[in-house]
Design an enzyme around this catalytic site. Sequence first.
Site, short mmCIF file in Angstrom:
data_model
loop_
_atom_site.label_atom_id
_atom_site.label_comp_id
_atom_site.label_asym_id
_atom_site.label_seq_id
_atom_site.Cartn_x
_atom_site.Cartn_y
_atom_site.Cartn_z
N ARG A 81 -12.38 -10.81 8.85
CA ARG A 81 -11.25 -11.31 8.06
C ARG A 81 -10.23 -12.00 8.96
NH1 ARG A 81 -8.55 -7.15 4.07
NH2 ARG A 81 -7.59 -6.42 6.00
N LYS A 183 -4.90 -13.00 5.64
CA LYS A 183 -3.89 -12.00 6.01
C LYS A 183 -2.95 -12.62 7.04
CE LYS A 183 -3.62 -7.01 6.71
NZ LYS A 183 -2.77 -6.73 5.56
N GLU A 219 -2.55 -9.08 -7.47
CA GLU A 219 -2.60 -7.83 -6.70
C GLU A 219 -1.18 -7.35 -6.40
OE1 GLU A 219 -4.02 -8.03 -2.66
OE2 GLU A 219 -3.36 -10.09 -2.43
N1 PLP Z 1 -3.79 -6.85 -0.37
C1 PLP Z 1 -2.77 -7.02 0.48
C2 PLP Z 1 -1.75 -8.03 0.15
C3 PLP Z 1 -2.70 -6.24 1.65
O1 PLP Z 1 -1.68 -6.40 2.51
C4 PLP Z 1 -3.70 -5.30 1.92
C5 PLP Z 1 -3.65 -4.51 3.15
O2 PLP Z 1 -4.29 -4.81 4.09
C6 PLP Z 1 -4.74 -5.16 1.00
C7 PLP Z 1 -4.75 -5.95 -0.13
C8 PLP Z 1 -5.82 -4.17 1.24
O3 PLP Z 1 -6.75 -4.62 2.19
P1 PLP Z 1 -7.56 -3.58 3.06
O4 PLP Z 1 -8.24 -2.67 2.11
O5 PLP Z 1 -8.53 -4.41 3.81
O6 PLP Z 1 -6.59 -2.89 3.92
C1 COI Z 2 -2.57 -2.49 5.40
O1 COI Z 2 -2.84 -1.80 4.43
O2 COI Z 2 -3.19 -2.36 6.47
C2 COI Z 2 -1.53 -3.49 5.37
O3 COI Z 2 -1.60 -4.40 6.15
C3 COI Z 2 -0.38 -3.40 4.49
C4 COI Z 2 0.86 -3.59 5.31
C5 COI Z 2 1.77 -4.57 4.72
C6 COI Z 2 1.50 -2.30 5.65
#
Ligand code: PLP
Ligand code: COI
Length: 338
Positions: A81, A183, A219
């Site tokens: 990612r 991200k 989301e």
């Molecule tokens: N959506 C957003 C905007 C996020 O910041 C995060 C956190 O990382 C997620 C979704 C969830 O992603 P992940 O499950 O890879 O941490």
């Molecule tokens: C995560 O869940 O790892 C995120 O990056 C969310 C963050 C804004 C604390």
Amino acid sequence: MKKTMDWSKIGFGYIKTNTMITCLYSDGKWSELQSNTDDNISISALSASLHYGLQAFEGLKAYMGADGIVRLFRPDENAKRLQSSAGYLGMVAPDTELFIKAVEMAVRENIDFVPPFGSGATLYIRPLLLGVGPQIGLDPSKEFLFLVAVTPVGGYNDVSGATKVVIDRDHDRAAPHGTGCYKVGGNYAAAMMSGYRAKKDGYSSVLYLDPKEKRWIDECGTSNFFGIRGNSYITPHSSSILPSITNKSIMTIAESFGMDVQKRPVEITELDSFDEVGSCGTAVVISPIYQIDDPAEHRIYTYKNAGAAGTTSNKLYDALYKIQFGISPDTFGWINTL
Ligand code: PLP
Ligand code: COI
């Protein structure tokens, strides 16, 4: 460290650890990984990461099992990612091998900060990629700093159990076909005050709608959204949602339970029909939602089991938790042990 810390009291703050790992890309290659006791960095004030937002980051966790083994959950997915985010911004990201090596080094050097099994806390890992080097023109950077910092964390929300979220129709975290699926810090900057206001009003997060039509659910500010109806796990699909590794894993687990998994556009009108709803991500894990407020439309959606997780959300959480902490076998091949 472990002996003196009251893990039940730590939230999602920052506690300084032993070291942070850094690596610099210049002249077309990455330097050796470096261990730094200082968590300050020195970069040019003219770095494009500071002026033009040329930066991307990741978030994952290290989990201490009951067997004393420290596990990483799908770090290869975070590496991919980051590469995808970097690609969109014209940045160079470390390859998967270097990414995982840096993450493992950061965890090893801070192994005393991995909270014990059963404490409810984990070691949060924050890989960060910055465009560095002096420039003033709006061009991609030529030099990049990759770093991995770690800190122990507890629950993301101030309260445990189910929370309520709010639909903010006046703000978007990302544009249609913009950076929402990457991200990058800009998405979080765009949503910062909307999220802050929501928290002050007693919500755990904003639930964003699609930025184009305001008709579909996107989301939350820090996590993906899901709904459960009968035996179906339903999660929104759109070009402005971050592809969550937690959500992808839950979908696999749900399928293995024989659930019908749907990743598709979810219209806001569907909110009425879900039995359970929640948000999921590394920081929030699986957080049940008991109420969604849509103030502009004078609507309040409530879900049964107010204050607690629904049965299916609980079952999915339990399965994910057990894999992450090594209680269940790693049947999907998601775990890197240290
Ligand atoms: N959506 C957003 C905007 C996020 O910041 C995060 C956190 O990382 C997620 C979704 C969830 O992603 P992940 O499950 O890879 O941490
Ligand atoms: C995560 O869940 O790892 C995120 O990056 C969310 C963050 C804004 C604390």
